[in-house]
Design a protein around this motif. Structure first.
Motif, PDB file in Angstrom:
ATOM      1  N   ALA A   1       1.564  11.785  -0.542  1.00 42.17           N
ATOM      2  CA  ALA A   1       3.000  11.538  -0.396  1.00 42.17           C
ATOM      3  C   ALA A   1       3.518  12.282   0.822  1.00 42.17           C
ATOM      4  CB  ALA A   1       3.744  11.977  -1.654  1.00 42.17           C
ATOM      5  N   TYR A   2       4.534  11.714   1.449  1.00 41.88           N
ATOM      6  CA  TYR A   2       5.112  12.319   2.650  1.00 41.88           C
ATOM      7  C   TYR A   2       6.632  12.298   2.556  1.00 41.88           C
ATOM      8  CZ  TYR A   2       0.419  11.414   4.464  1.00 41.88           C
ATOM      9  OH  TYR A   2      -0.940  11.373   4.637  1.00 41.88           O
ATOM     10  N   ARG A   3       7.237  13.356   3.054  1.00 41.78           N
ATOM     11  CA  ARG A   3       8.692  13.402   3.201  1.00 41.78           C
ATOM     12  C   ARG A   3       9.010  13.286   4.687  1.00 41.78           C
ATOM     13  NH1 ARG A   3      13.387  15.000   0.916  1.00 41.78           N
ATOM     14  NH2 ARG A   3      12.397  15.334  -1.091  1.00 41.78           N
ATOM     15  N   PHE A   4      10.002  12.456   5.011  1.00 42.60           N
ATOM     16  CA  PHE A   4      10.391  12.284   6.403  1.00 42.60           C
ATOM     17  C   PHE A   4      11.219  13.478   6.865  1.00 42.60           C
ATOM     18  CE2 PHE A   4      10.451   7.567   5.145  1.00 42.60           C
ATOM     19  CZ  PHE A   4       9.098   7.434   5.427  1.00 42.60           C
ATOM     20  N   THR A   5      10.856  14.015   8.021  1.00 44.13           N
ATOM     21  CA  THR A   5      11.623  15.115   8.612  1.00 44.13           C
ATOM     22  C   THR A   5      11.940  14.759  10.066  1.00 44.13           C
ATOM     23  OG1 THR A   5       9.750  16.346   9.533  1.00 44.13           O
ATOM     24  CG2 THR A   5      10.262  16.712   7.198  1.00 44.13           C
ATOM     25  N   SER A   6      12.714  15.583  10.706  1.00 41.65           N
ATOM     26  CA  SER A   6      13.102  15.322  12.097  1.00 41.65           C
ATOM     27  C   SER A   6      11.916  15.409  13.054  1.00 41.65           C
ATOM     28  CB  SER A   6      14.187  16.317  12.537  1.00 41.65           C
ATOM     29  OG  SER A   6      13.704  17.646  12.401  1.00 41.65           O
ATOM     30  N   VAL A   7      10.826  16.030  12.617  1.00 41.14           N
ATOM     31  CA  VAL A   7       9.648  16.163  13.486  1.00 41.14           C
ATOM     32  C   VAL A   7       8.483  15.296  13.007  1.00 41.14           C
ATOM     33  CG1 VAL A   7      10.226  18.473  14.291  1.00 41.14           C
ATOM     34  CG2 VAL A   7       8.885  18.198  12.187  1.00 41.14           C
ATOM     35  N   GLY A   8       8.761  14.385  12.051  1.00 34.09           N
ATOM     36  CA  GLY A   8       7.713  13.502  11.562  1.00 34.09           C
ATOM     37  C   GLY A   8       7.484  13.677  10.073  1.00 34.09           C
ATOM     38  N   PRO A   9       6.572  12.898   9.511  1.00 37.05           N
ATOM     39  CA  PRO A   9       6.312  12.981   8.072  1.00 37.05           C
ATOM     40  C   PRO A   9       5.612  14.291   7.699  1.00 37.05           C
ATOM     41  CG  PRO A   9       4.794  11.436   9.111  1.00 37.05           C
ATOM     42  CD  PRO A   9       5.761  11.842  10.161  1.00 37.05           C
ATOM     43  N   GLU A  10       6.049  14.861   6.597  1.00 39.34           N
ATOM     44  CA  GLU A  10       5.463  16.118   6.097  1.00 39.34           C
ATOM     45  C   GLU A  10       4.856  15.841   4.726  1.00 39.34           C
ATOM     46  OE1 GLU A  10       7.544  19.728   3.853  1.00 39.34           O
ATOM     47  OE2 GLU A  10       8.117  19.644   5.975  1.00 39.34           O
TER      48      GLU A  10
ATOM     49  N   GLY B   1      11.063   9.256   1.942  1.00 39.65           N
ATOM     50  CA  GLY B   1       9.640   9.541   2.041  1.00 39.65           C
ATOM     51  C   GLY B   1       8.837   8.352   1.562  1.00 39.65           C
ATOM     52  N   VAL B   2       7.537   8.553   1.460  1.00 35.15           N
ATOM     53  CA  VAL B   2       6.674   7.446   1.075  1.00 35.15           C
ATOM     54  C   VAL B   2       5.430   7.994   0.389  1.00 35.15           C
ATOM     55  CG1 VAL B   2       5.384   7.408   3.263  1.00 35.15           C
ATOM     56  CG2 VAL B   2       5.642   5.299   1.943  1.00 35.15           C
ATOM     57  N   VAL B   3       4.908   7.200  -0.542  1.00 36.47           N
ATOM     58  CA  VAL B   3       3.640   7.517  -1.193  1.00 36.47           C
ATOM     59  C   VAL B   3       2.626   6.467  -0.762  1.00 36.47           C
ATOM     60  CG1 VAL B   3       2.410   7.830  -3.356  1.00 36.47           C
ATOM     61  CG2 VAL B   3       4.810   8.520  -3.182  1.00 36.47           C
ATOM     62  N   ASN B   4       1.478   6.907  -0.226  1.00 34.76           N
ATOM     63  CA  ASN B   4       0.431   6.001   0.220  1.00 34.76           C
ATOM     64  C   ASN B   4      -0.584   5.822  -0.900  1.00 34.76           C
ATOM     65  OD1 ASN B   4      -2.025   4.965   1.413  1.00 34.76           O
ATOM     66  ND2 ASN B   4      -1.142   5.433   3.413  1.00 34.76           N
ATOM     67  N   ALA B   5      -0.676   4.600  -1.410  1.00 37.00           N
ATOM     68  CA  ALA B   5      -1.544   4.347  -2.559  1.00 37.00           C
ATOM     69  C   ALA B   5      -3.020   4.401  -2.195  1.00 37.00           C
ATOM     70  CB  ALA B   5      -1.209   2.989  -3.164  1.00 37.00           C
ATOM     71  N   LEU B   6      -3.363   4.171  -0.943  1.00 38.94           N
ATOM     72  CA  LEU B   6      -4.767   4.180  -0.548  1.00 38.94           C
ATOM     73  C   LEU B   6      -5.301   5.593  -0.348  1.00 38.94           C
ATOM     74  CD1 LEU B   6      -4.831   1.139   1.909  1.00 38.94           C
ATOM     75  CD2 LEU B   6      -6.050   1.311  -0.266  1.00 38.94           C
ATOM     76  N   THR B   7      -4.442   6.474   0.155  1.00 37.44           N
ATOM     77  CA  THR B   7      -4.891   7.853   0.388  1.00 37.44           C
ATOM     78  C   THR B   7      -4.473   8.801  -0.726  1.00 37.44           C
ATOM     79  OG1 THR B   7      -2.894   8.364   1.647  1.00 37.44           O
ATOM     80  CG2 THR B   7      -4.797   7.528   2.877  1.00 37.44           C
TER      81      THR B   7
ATOM     82  N   ILE C   1       0.832  -1.202   0.000  1.00 31.08           N
ATOM     83  CA  ILE C   1       0.000   0.000   0.000  1.00 31.08           C
ATOM     84  C   ILE C   1       0.873   1.261   0.000  1.00 31.08           C
ATOM     85  CG2 ILE C   1      -1.923  -1.151   1.142  1.00 31.08           C
ATOM     86  CD1 ILE C   1      -1.112   0.208   3.751  1.00 31.08           C
ATOM     87  N   GLN C   2       2.200   1.071  -0.109  1.00 35.35           N
ATOM     88  CA  GLN C   2       3.127   2.197  -0.112  1.00 35.35           C
ATOM     89  C   GLN C   2       4.165   2.037  -1.212  1.00 35.35           C
ATOM     90  OE1 GLN C   2       5.086   2.330   3.658  1.00 35.35           O
ATOM     91  NE2 GLN C   2       3.514   3.560   4.642  1.00 35.35           N
ATOM     92  N   ILE C   3       4.660   3.165  -1.665  1.00 38.92           N
ATOM     93  CA  ILE C   3       5.829   3.188  -2.538  1.00 38.92           C
ATOM     94  C   ILE C   3       6.893   4.027  -1.836  1.00 38.92           C
ATOM     95  CG2 ILE C   3       6.760   3.816  -4.802  1.00 38.92           C
ATOM     96  CD1 ILE C   3       3.863   3.760  -5.841  1.00 38.92           C
ATOM     97  N   PRO C   4       8.055   3.463  -1.541  1.00 36.49           N
ATOM     98  CA  PRO C   4       9.105   4.265  -0.904  1.00 36.49           C
ATOM     99  C   PRO C   4       9.652   5.312  -1.874  1.00 36.49           C
ATOM    100  CG  PRO C   4       9.635   1.909  -0.865  1.00 36.49           C
ATOM    101  CD  PRO C   4       8.467   2.091  -1.760  1.00 36.49           C
ATOM    102  N   VAL C   5       9.915   6.479  -1.341  1.00 34.83           N
ATOM    103  CA  VAL C   5      10.594   7.518  -2.120  1.00 34.83           C
ATOM    104  C   VAL C   5      12.083   7.416  -1.782  1.00 34.83           C
ATOM    105  CG1 VAL C   5      10.809   9.986  -2.560  1.00 34.83           C
ATOM    106  CG2 VAL C   5       8.556   9.005  -2.069  1.00 34.83           C
TER     107      VAL C   5
ATOM    108  N   ARG D   1      11.822   6.214  10.589  1.00 40.35           N
ATOM    109  CA  ARG D   1      11.264   6.697   9.323  1.00 40.35           C
ATOM    110  C   ARG D   1      10.189   5.721   8.845  1.00 40.35           C
ATOM    111  NH1 ARG D   1      16.111   9.208   5.599  1.00 40.35           N
ATOM    112  NH2 ARG D   1      16.590  10.960   6.972  1.00 40.35           N
ATOM    113  N   GLY D   2       9.034   6.240   8.574  1.00 36.07           N
ATOM    114  CA  GLY D   2       7.927   5.405   8.131  1.00 36.07           C
ATOM    115  C   GLY D   2       7.147   4.784   9.267  1.00 36.07           C
ATOM    116  N   VAL D   3       7.597   4.995  10.509  1.00 36.54           N
ATOM    117  CA  VAL D   3       6.938   4.352  11.646  1.00 36.54           C
ATOM    118  C   VAL D   3       5.635   5.066  11.994  1.00 36.54           C
ATOM    119  CG1 VAL D   3       7.191   3.615  14.049  1.00 36.54           C
ATOM    120  CG2 VAL D   3       9.168   3.554  12.514  1.00 36.54           C
ATOM    121  N   ILE D   4       5.632   6.387  11.911  1.00 34.77           N
ATOM    122  CA  ILE D   4       4.388   7.127  12.170  1.00 34.77           C
ATOM    123  C   ILE D   4       3.335   6.762  11.136  1.00 34.77           C
ATOM    124  CG2 ILE D   4       3.359   9.438  12.065  1.00 34.77           C
ATOM    125  CD1 ILE D   4       5.771  10.475  13.602  1.00 34.77           C
ATOM    126  N   ASN D   5       3.750   6.640   9.869  1.00 36.11           N
ATOM    127  CA  ASN D   5       2.819   6.203   8.826  1.00 36.11           C
ATOM    128  C   ASN D   5       2.271   4.816   9.151  1.00 36.11           C
ATOM    129  OD1 ASN D   5       5.120   7.923   7.687  1.00 36.11           O
ATOM    130  ND2 ASN D   5       3.535   8.199   6.118  1.00 36.11           N
TER     131      ASN D   5
END
Length: 679
Positions: free
Chosen positions: A181-190, A172-178, A160-164, A260-264
């Motif tokens: 796309a998100y970029r990983f940052t020091s404060v969480g996915p953006e 980062g990661v792209v969520n195919a269901l939603t 359900i994801q494609i890693p960037v 990285r990717g854990v919050i997702n």
């Protein structure tokens, strides 16, 4: 905290040893605010690995329980050891969890641990998510790993994801269901726009997920055939139904170590993993009706809970980890343990985070916690309301496959050693303490590491040192022919002498020992015949070949003589012993060795190695049959050749093989075995 079953997710984190399960658990706890910073397994600072042996070995050796709250949902985490020797801990976790988070490396293949974990979830119908870890490593191969999973589990794997990726690192990661796309940052996915380079791959993944969703719902399937498309909400609904039915295993990726990717992942767990309230009804025996009933996860019903783990500490006492399956468990309540038929008073209830306990007043249906100082309750036991007694099925534990003889290292500490081992066996149901036919105390476990850890725990928890060595084989001796012998015991001592004289015949028989007498004319008075039998019986534990017990022998007292003054029971007993030694030597004595029946289940690619190894161990193949995707070999082999078979089979099959053994009979041992024993 007040929480209901719909807001609880019970998740076992399982997979191959060393793939980052404990680190992932640590990242989830950190993101949920349960810990202030992430610990590391190599530093021994994680919440899950708090045991001395876990810190020393830098690996999990026992099931650990912790929890965090994410998006108003309580995540109960069961961190399960991945090493082969700790299958019992896995079985405990699978009884307590509602779903599994399977952690595997991004190595382009399906590891043994991941394979066993996914297969176990399919068989147990436990919803599962695969998390491909280690995406921060060089040469991380997400697509290759997904392809390997798809090849192994046709039709079930649903990424359900494609890693960037940037420079071989996941950024980062792209969520195919939603469709986000998100970029990983020091404060969480953006959230960021979907990269143009991934749009074609995203469309293909979304099309595949749409088909998968349709296959899991008849209404959606009909719409899909009519229109050729489903809405995002319909796709998510169909995927969620597929996960619940164990027809769909979603795949995600990230780096637990880098968080990285854990919050997702946590977001998807809350959204897709079934709630504790949605759990399938658990089978249990209604003790009033004597019938099997389904226990639904509801608060307003009589209490039903099951203990899935027991921890024993010589200072703190016993701590029972349990899952409340129905009703509410409250401090101060008196509950029934139907397994022991006793009542237990609930003194203190806890929520658990590794080695820390947080006192609570109650545990609701669907929740996991611990209760201290129960007197008659152990792993697998049910606790229930006295007015509605039910009993859950026991938790199955693997039988020991490796046995070692144990003794106290320091003379005089035997009681301390054996008391400590008994307490550890109460804690670990895949470990046993027993007596062998040779009189040795044996400890049985799942492998060398398992037994070594038991001994280390024995020392650290109970201050007792134990030595392990290979157990003695319970050889026996018997005879193959008929022989006559005479025993005459004559001793003059100044006063009354000693005189006993018996003529005997020794012959093979089916029973372990038979005694008969054919005396005529009173040559051996009746009062001395029991002494003759006693003399023979006392000789049986020590044969003439190598000093092993004698079986399958019949002793017949045929004739003899006596002295009216000097004869006594002791003299006839001594005469019988002399006759036994002579008779055994003349009756073609042979050594018998114990033969065990083996059932060995292995993937077909290892069958040749296993059969060749059995041949070297003087094994005989009795039969073979296919079972699922395994070959099951039935064989017989001498016990002396398979003392360490568990280690050898694991090595031959990369941990994929399993076996069980059981004693079947005694057979004559080759001359070479006897010669080795006589050296």
């Amino acid at each position: 905290m007040s929480i209901s079953a719909k807001d609880i997710r019970n998740i076992a984190i399982i997979g191959h040893s060393g793939e980052g399960k404990t680190t992932l658990c640590e990242a989830i706890l950190f993101n949920g605010g349960s810990i202030e910073r992430m610990g590391r397994t190599d530093a021994g600072s994680t919440v899950s690995d708090f045991d001395e042996q876990e810190i020393a070995r830098k690996m999990s050796v026992s099931l650990s329980v912790s929890y965090t709250v994410w998006k108003e949902t309580k995540l109960n985490l069961l961190d399960v050891p991945g090493f082969y020797d700790f299958e019992g801990e896995y079985n405990q976790a699978m009884r307590a969890c509602g779903a599994a988070l399977i952690v595997t490396g991004a190595n382009g293949a399906v590891t043994v641990g991941a394979d066993k974990a996914i297969t176990g979830c399919i068989r147990a119908k436990k919803p599962a998510i695969v998390f491909i870890n280690g995406m921060d490593k060089e040469n991380a191969d997400y697509h290759g790993t997904v392809a390997a999973l798809r090849e192994r589990y046709h039709g079930k794997i649903a990424p359900i994801q494609i890693p960037v990726m940037e420079g071989n690192k996941m950024t980062g990661v792209v969520n195919a269901l939603t469709d986000k796309a998100y970029r990983f940052t020091s404060v969480g996915p953006e959230e960021v726009p979907v990269p143009q380079s991934l749009k074609e791959e995203l469309e293909a993944m979304q099309f595949s997920l749409m088909e998968t969703a349709a296959e899991n719902d008849d209404v959606l399937l009909e719409k899909y055939f009519e229109t050729g498309a489903l809405s995002r909400e319909e796709t998510i609904h169909g995927i969620r139904k597929g996960i619940f039915a164990m027809n769909v295993i979603p795949v995600m990726a990230g780096s637990a170590l880098q968080n990285r990717g854990v919050i997702n992942l946590m977001n998807e767990i809350v959204k897709y993993v079934p709630q504790a309230a949605e759990r399938r009804e658990l089978p249990a025996t209604d003790l009033l009706k004597d019938e099997v009933v389904g226990i639904a996860c509801k608060e307003g019903k009589p209490l039903a809970a099951q203990v899935f783990k027991t921890a024993v500490d010589p200072f703190v006492g016993k701590l029972n980890y349990l899952r409340v399956c129905r009703g509410v468990l409250k401090t101060g309540a008196t509950v029934l343990n139907p397994n022991t038929g006793t009542q237990e008073r609930i003194g203190a209830l806890y929520l658990v985070k590794g080695k820390k306990q947080e006192a609570v007043s109650e545990l609701c249906a669907g929740d996991i916690g611990a209760v201290a100082k129960l007197v008659n309750t152990g792993t697998g036991d049910t606790l229930c309301d006295e007015s509605a007694p039910v009993k859950f099925d026991p938790i199955l534990f693997p039988k020991p496959v490796l046995y070692m003889a144990v003794s106290a290292k320091v003379r005089g500490t035997e009681d301390k050693v054996f008391t400590g081992l008994a307490r550890l066996a109460e804690e670990d149901k895949s470990f046993t303490v027993s007596k062998s036919d040779t009189g040795e105390t044996l400890i049985g476990g799942q492998g060398e590491v398992h037994l070594d850890i038991i001994c280390k725990k024995l020392k650290s928890k109970f201050g007792a040192d134990a030595d392990l060595h290979k157990p003695r084989i319970a050889y026996k001796e018997t005879i193959r022919s008929v022989a006559s012998a005479e025993g005459k015991y004559k001793k003059q001592t100044g006063g009354h002498g000693q005189y006993g004289h018996c003529k005997m015949r020794f012959e093979p028989c089916e029973n372990d020992f038979e005694f008969a007498e054919e005396v005529v004319g009173g040559s051996v008075p009746k009062q001395y015949i029991p002494a003759v039998e006693k003399g023979i019986v006392e000789c049986l534990p020590h044969g003439v070949l190598a000093g092993y017990p004698v079986i399958r022998i019949k002793a017949v007292l045929c004739d003899g003589s006596y002295h009216e003054v000097d004869s006594s029971e002791a003299a006839f007993k001594a005469a019988a012993e002399l006759a036994f030694r002579e008779g055994m030597k003349n009756a073609s004595p042979v050594l018998l060795e114990p033969i065990c029946k083996l059932r060995i289940a292995v993937p077909e690619q290892y069958l040749g190695d296993v059969l060749g190894d059995l041949n070297k161990r003087r094994g005989r193949i009795v039969g073979m049959d296919a079972q699922d995707d395994l070959q099951v070999v039935t064989a017989e082999a001498p016990q002396s050749e398979i003392l360490t078979y568990a280690t050898a089979l694991r090595s031959m099959t990369q941990g994929r093989g399993k076996f069980s053994e059981a004693f079947v009979r005694y057979e004559q041992a080759p001359e070479s075995v006897l010669q080795n024993l006589q050296k």
